[in-house]
Scaffold this active site. Structure first.
Site: not given
Length: 467
Positions: A42-43, A55, A206, A444
Site C-alpha cells: 500500500l502506498g 527526498k 542527456e 522580512h
C-alpha cells in the site's frame, strides 16, 4: 482448483498507490462500499521506491554538504565518514512510519483491502489472485490506478551495475563516479544526492539539448551552471548508442563516438504506464502506447463506469497529480460534480540542489498561447534577497503574465525554493495579477519576500531591481 468467491462493491480500485488509496479513502467518506486491490505494498512507488525515499536521501545529502559550507561562515566542521548502511536505514525508517500510518488510515476507513494480483476481466469485474484463491470483485464502477515502472532503452538490460531508481535506492555503497542516463527529474535528483554524499564525479548523459527539458529554458541554463560548479558534468544533445558493463565498471558510448566510463549506470529515462497484462485492452478500453486515454474532463474511459487516474493517464507523472485525480474520480462517482483538474495548475518540484519549482505556463508556452507580444515576464535575482544571501544561494524567481492580465506561470531555482511553491500555486490557479501580489506585505527577511519583489517589478514599480 482454487476456490472462487464473488463480492459486490460500489467501487473497485485497481492499484494502491497515491491515486488508488486517495480514491479509496474519499470514496469511503462518501459512504461507498470500496475494495482496494494491490499486489505489492500500500502506498505504491511514491512511498516505497520513489518520492519519499529519494527526498530522505536528499536530506542526508544536504547534511553532508554542511561542513564544506560551514567554513565560509567561520565554523570548523568535519565530515568524518558516511555509513551507507545507516543512510539506507534512515530512509527505510521514514518509509516504514508512513507505511504503517497509511495502513491504519485505510483500515479505519473501512475500505476492504484485497492483497493480490488484480486483473480487469469485465466492464464491471476485477479478478484477484490471492493467497487464499481467486476473488471476483463486481462493482458499479472501477478505477484503474495501476501506476508506472522504470523504463530503459533497447539493448540496456537492467541488472548488475545497470540500475534503475528503485535499485539505486538500495545500493549498499555510494558510487564513486556514476553515469546517469537521463537529465530529467529523477536523473538530476540522484546526481545531486550522490555528489553530496561523496561521489568523486557524476556525469549526466542527456540526448536532449538541456537538463530538465520540461522546465522553462532559463531554469535549465541556471541548473546546468550550478551543477558545473558542484562538479557534476552534463553531456547534452547527443543520444546514447550503447552501454556495456563488467564486474568492476560501466562504459557508455554516444552516437558521436564519445565514451564515458564509471562504476555504475543509473538508467533514468522516464517511467512507463503499468498496464500490460491487466486486461484493459481486452475489455475495449482505448489505449495509446500503453497509456489509458481517459476523458480530461471526467477521467472516465470510453468504457462507461471505468475511470483511470495517475501515471497510466497521459500527462505529468506526479504523485500529487494522481492523488488529486483519485479524489476527483471518487467524487465524480459519488455525484459531487467536482471541477476538472487543470494540468498546468499542478505544481512541479525537483528536489536537487539547487531546488527547482514551477507551476503554470513556461515563457515559451505562454508565447504560443498569447503571442510574442501578448505576454510579459520578469526574473528577480535572489542576489537581491536578504535571506537567500544568508543561505548562500543563487538563483531567481521568474513570473510570466498575460500582458495586462493575470500571472500564468511561476518558475524558480535556488536553495529551499520548494517551500515557496504554495504562494506560486495560489497565484497561478487563482489568476492573480502582479498588482494583487505586490500589494501583499511579505515578511522580512524571508525568501518568499522575493515573490513580492518580483510581482512589484512585473507590476511596473520595482524597488530593489530595474524594470
Amino acid at each position: 482448483m482454487a476456490d472462487t468467491t464473488t463480492d459486490q462493491f460500489d467501487v473497485v480500485i485497481l492499484g494502491g498507490g497515491s491515486g488508488g488509496y486517495a480514491a479509496a479513502l474519499r470514496g469511503a467518506q462518501l459512504g461507498q462500499k470500496i475494495a482496494l486491490v494491490e499486489k505489492d505494498k500500500l502506498g505504491g512507488t511514491c512511498l516505497h521506491r520513489g518520492c519519499v525515499p529519494t527526498k530522505a536521501m536528499l536530506h542526508v545529502g544536504e547534511l553532508a554538504d554542511a561542513p564544506s559550507e560551514a567554513k565560509s561562515v567561520g565554523l570548523d566542521l568535519t565530515l568524518n565518514s558516511i555509513d551507507a548502511e545507516k543512510v539506507i536505514g534512515f530512509k527505510d525508517k521514514i518509509v516504514s512510519r508512513l507505511y504503517k500510518g497509511l495502513q491504519g488510515l485505510v483500515k479505519s476507513s473501512k475500505v476492504e483491502y484485497v492483497e493480490g494480483f488484480g486483473r480487469l476481466t469485465g466492464p464491471k469485474t476485477v479478478s484477484v489472485e490471492t493467497e487464499g484463491g481467486t476473488r471476483e470483485l463486481n462493482a458499479k464502477n472501477i478505477i484503474l490506478a495501476s501506476g508506472s515502472y522504470s523504463k530503459t532503452l533497447p539493448g540496456i538490460d537492467l541488472g548488475g551495475r545497470f540500475l534503475d531508481s528503485e535499485t539505486a535506492l538500495q545500493l549498499p555503497e555510494i558510487p564513486k563516479n556514476p553515469i546517469i542516463l537521463g537529465g530529467g527529474v529523477i536523473g538530476v535528483e540522484f546526481a545531486s544526492v550522490w555528489k553530496s554524499l561523496g561521489a568523486d564525479s557524476v556525469t549526466i548523459v542527456e540526448g536532449l539539448p538541456r537538463l530538465v527539458a520540461n522546465e522553462d529554458e532559463s531554469i535549465s541554463k541556471s541548473l546546468e551552471r550550478a551543477f558545473k560548479k558542484r562538479g557534476i558534468t552534463s553531456s547534452l544533445g547527443v543520444f546514447t548508442e550503447k552501454a556495456e558493463q563488467t564486474d568492476t565498471g560501466v562504459t557508455v558510448t554516444l552516437a558521436d563516438g564519445t565514451v564515458h566510463e564509471g562504476d555504475y549506470l543509473l538508467v533514468a529515462v522516464g517511467r512507463g504506464p503499468n498496464t500490460s497484462g491487466l486486461g484493459y485492452e481486452e475489455q475495449g478500453i482505448e489505449m495509446d502506447r500503453g497509456f489509458v486515454l481517459a476523458n480530461k474532463e471526467t477521467l472516465e474511459t470510453n468504457v462507461p463506469g471505468i475511470y483511470a487516474v495517475g501515471d497510466i493517464v497521459p500527462g505529468l507523472q506526479l504523485a500529487h497529480r494522481g492523488f488529486a485525480q483519485g479524489i476527483f474520480a471518487a467524487e465524480r462517482i459519488g455525484g459531487l460534480n467536482p471541477a476538472p483538474i487543470v494540468e498546468s495548475g499542478i505544481e512541479r518540484i525537483t528536489y536537487c540542489e539547487p531546488e527547482i519549482g514551477s507551476v503554470g505556463l513556461s515563457e515559451k508556452q505562454a508565447k504560443e498561447q498569447f503571442g510574442d507580444e501578448g505576454i510579459q515576464s520578469y526574473e528577480y535575482n535572489l542576489g537581491g534577497n536578504g535571506k537567500s544571501q544568508i543561505l548562500g544561494t543563487t538563483g531567481f524567481i521568474k513570473l510570466v503574465r498575460e500582458k495586462d492580465g493575470p500571472i500564468v506561470g511561476v518558475h524558480m531555482i535556488g536553495a529551499r525554493t520548494s517551500e515557496l511553491m504554495g504562494e506560486a500555486l495560489l497565484m497561478v490557479n487563482w489568476e492573480a495579477y502582479p498588482e494583487d501580489v505586490a500589494s501583499l506585505i511579505h515578511g522580512h527577511p524571508s525568501q518568499h519576500e522575493a515573490m513580492g519583489e518580483a510581482a512589484l517589478a512585473l507590476a511596473g514599480k520595482p524597488l530593489h531591481a530595474h524594470a
